[in-house]
Scaffold this active site. Structure first.
Site, short mmCIF file in Angstrom:
data_model
loop_
_atom_site.label_atom_id
_atom_site.label_comp_id
_atom_site.label_asym_id
_atom_site.label_seq_id
_atom_site.Cartn_x
_atom_site.Cartn_y
_atom_site.Cartn_z
N ASN A 184 -2.04 -0.46 7.14
CA ASN A 184 -1.74 -1.91 7.48
C ASN A 184 -0.66 -2.60 6.37
O ASN A 184 -0.55 -3.67 6.33
CB ASN A 184 -2.82 -2.97 7.74
CG ASN A 184 -3.66 -2.98 6.77
OD1 ASN A 184 -3.63 -2.25 5.42
ND2 ASN A 184 -4.93 -3.40 6.88
N HIS A 226 -2.17 -5.23 1.01
CA HIS A 226 -3.39 -5.73 0.79
C HIS A 226 -3.32 -6.93 -0.10
O HIS A 226 -2.23 -7.33 -0.48
CB HIS A 226 -4.02 -4.90 -0.55
CG HIS A 226 -5.20 -5.57 -1.00
ND1 HIS A 226 -6.71 -5.52 -0.61
CD2 HIS A 226 -5.43 -6.42 -2.22
CE1 HIS A 226 -7.20 -6.38 -1.40
NE2 HIS A 226 -6.61 -6.62 -2.36
N TYR A 278 -12.20 -1.58 -4.32
CA TYR A 278 -12.78 -1.49 -2.91
C TYR A 278 -14.30 -1.48 -3.00
O TYR A 278 -15.02 -1.23 -1.97
CB TYR A 278 -12.37 -0.69 -1.96
CG TYR A 278 -10.70 -0.92 -1.48
CD1 TYR A 278 -10.53 -2.00 -0.70
CD2 TYR A 278 -9.80 0.02 -1.56
CE1 TYR A 278 -9.53 -2.26 -0.27
CE2 TYR A 278 -8.52 -0.38 -1.02
CZ TYR A 278 -8.40 -1.28 -0.15
OH TYR A 278 -7.25 -1.78 0.37
N LYS A 323 0.87 -1.25 -0.11
CA LYS A 323 0.09 -0.11 0.09
C LYS A 323 0.91 1.19 -0.07
O LYS A 323 2.05 1.28 0.48
CB LYS A 323 -0.83 -0.09 1.25
CG LYS A 323 -1.97 -1.11 1.45
CD LYS A 323 -2.87 -0.96 2.31
CE LYS A 323 -4.05 -1.77 1.99
NZ LYS A 323 -5.06 -1.72 3.26
N GLU A 365 -9.96 -9.24 -8.78
CA GLU A 365 -8.83 -8.20 -8.36
C GLU A 365 -7.70 -8.40 -9.55
O GLU A 365 -7.15 -7.39 -9.89
CB GLU A 365 -8.35 -8.36 -7.23
CG GLU A 365 -9.44 -7.83 -6.10
CD GLU A 365 -8.94 -7.92 -4.65
OE1 GLU A 365 -7.61 -8.04 -4.14
OE2 GLU A 365 -9.80 -7.47 -3.95
P1 IDP Z 1 -8.49 -6.70 4.51
O1 IDP Z 1 -7.56 -5.63 3.87
O2 IDP Z 1 -7.66 -7.46 5.72
O3 IDP Z 1 -9.13 -7.81 3.52
P2 IDP Z 1 -10.97 -5.39 4.58
O4 IDP Z 1 -12.06 -5.61 5.52
O5 IDP Z 1 -11.09 -5.87 3.17
O6 IDP Z 1 -9.43 -6.22 5.11
O7 IDP Z 1 -10.80 -3.89 4.61
C1 IDP Z 1 -10.09 -3.21 3.62
C2 IDP Z 1 -9.10 -2.36 4.26
O8 IDP Z 1 -9.86 -1.25 4.86
C3 IDP Z 1 -8.38 -2.84 5.36
O9 IDP Z 1 -6.96 -3.44 4.61
C4 IDP Z 1 -7.93 -1.38 6.26
O10 IDP Z 1 -6.75 -0.90 5.58
C5 IDP Z 1 -9.25 -0.67 6.10
N1 IDP Z 1 -10.15 -0.76 6.96
C6 IDP Z 1 -10.77 -2.14 7.30
N2 IDP Z 1 -11.78 -1.99 8.28
C7 IDP Z 1 -11.38 -0.68 8.95
C8 IDP Z 1 -11.85 0.32 9.77
O11 IDP Z 1 -12.43 -0.09 10.77
N3 IDP Z 1 -11.15 1.43 9.88
C9 IDP Z 1 -10.56 2.11 9.04
N4 IDP Z 1 -10.13 1.32 8.02
C10 IDP Z 1 -10.38 -0.02 8.03
MG MG Z 2 -10.47 -7.42 1.99
#
Ligand code: IDP
Ligand code: MG
Length: 159
Positions: free
Chosen positions: A116, A119, A53, A11, A131
């Site tokens: 984080n 992705h 997304y 990212k 994707e």
């Molecule tokens: P993932 O990346 O582990 O698959 P997803 O639920 O698909 O998680 O969410 C996509 C991205 O959205 C996450 O990697 C994270 O950076 C962001 N995200 C998910 N939940 C939250 C939240 O509660 N607050 C802020 N950002 C979030």
């Molecule tokens: Mg996800």
């Protein structure tokens, strides 16, 4: 068990910290049976980020998520192997780095849930294929012998 492809991306925040090569070195160790078959450096447009997304468009954090994913270059990759979608998710660790297990990429390189580091496609059926098509419509896949070395070249060329 059939061979799968998954879409992984360093990212923008981690890319700009200079963590791409370290993360890919770790990925190669955690996914010893998988191979990287495509890699490129690019800044996602708003349209691409929204398509990527789309499943999260009703979430309250969606605007920040799009802003973050379009803020700079990413290193997009396709990895291929047996059960690679799930294996890559295990290597990444939990979405929130605070909850990620020791030895996972998000534990080591993530800062908080919105930053984080990496992705990886979800395990829902069709998610990874969707994707891969969005990010690599050219569909050219060939094994990259040294993914960490290639990432270093790409990041240096983009700097
Ligand atoms: P993932 O990346 O582990 O698959 P997803 O639920 O698909 O998680 O969410 C996509 C991205 O959205 C996450 O990697 C994270 O950076 C962001 N995200 C998910 N939940 C939250 C939240 O509660 N607050 C802020 N950002 C979030
Ligand atoms: Mg996800």
């Amino acid at each position: 068990m059939t061979t799968q492809q998954t879409f992984l991306a360093i990212k923008p925040e981690a890319y700009s910290r200079g963590d791409a090569t370290g993360i890919i070195t770790m990925l190669s160790k955690l996914l010893p049976d998988a191979k990287c078959v495509a890699m490129k450096s690019y800044q996602p447009s708003e349209a691409l980020a929204k398509e990527h997304y789309a499943a999260l468009s009703d979430k309250p954090f969606f605007p920040e998520l799009i802003e973050s994913f379009t803020a700079g270059s990413i290193l997009g990759m396709v990895w291929e192997g047996t059960n690679v979608v799930e294996k890559a998710r295990e290597a990444m660790g939990a979405t929130d780095p605070v909850a990620a297990a020791e030895g996972t990429i998000r534990k080591q390189y993530g800062k908080h849930i919105g930053d984080n580091a990496i992705h990886g496609s979800d395990t829902d059926p069709g998610s990874a294929e969707r994707e891969v098509k969005i990010h690599f419509p050219e569909g050219e896949f060939n094994e990259i012998a040294d993914p960490a070395g290639k990432s270093q070249e790409l990041c240096q060329a983009a700097a």
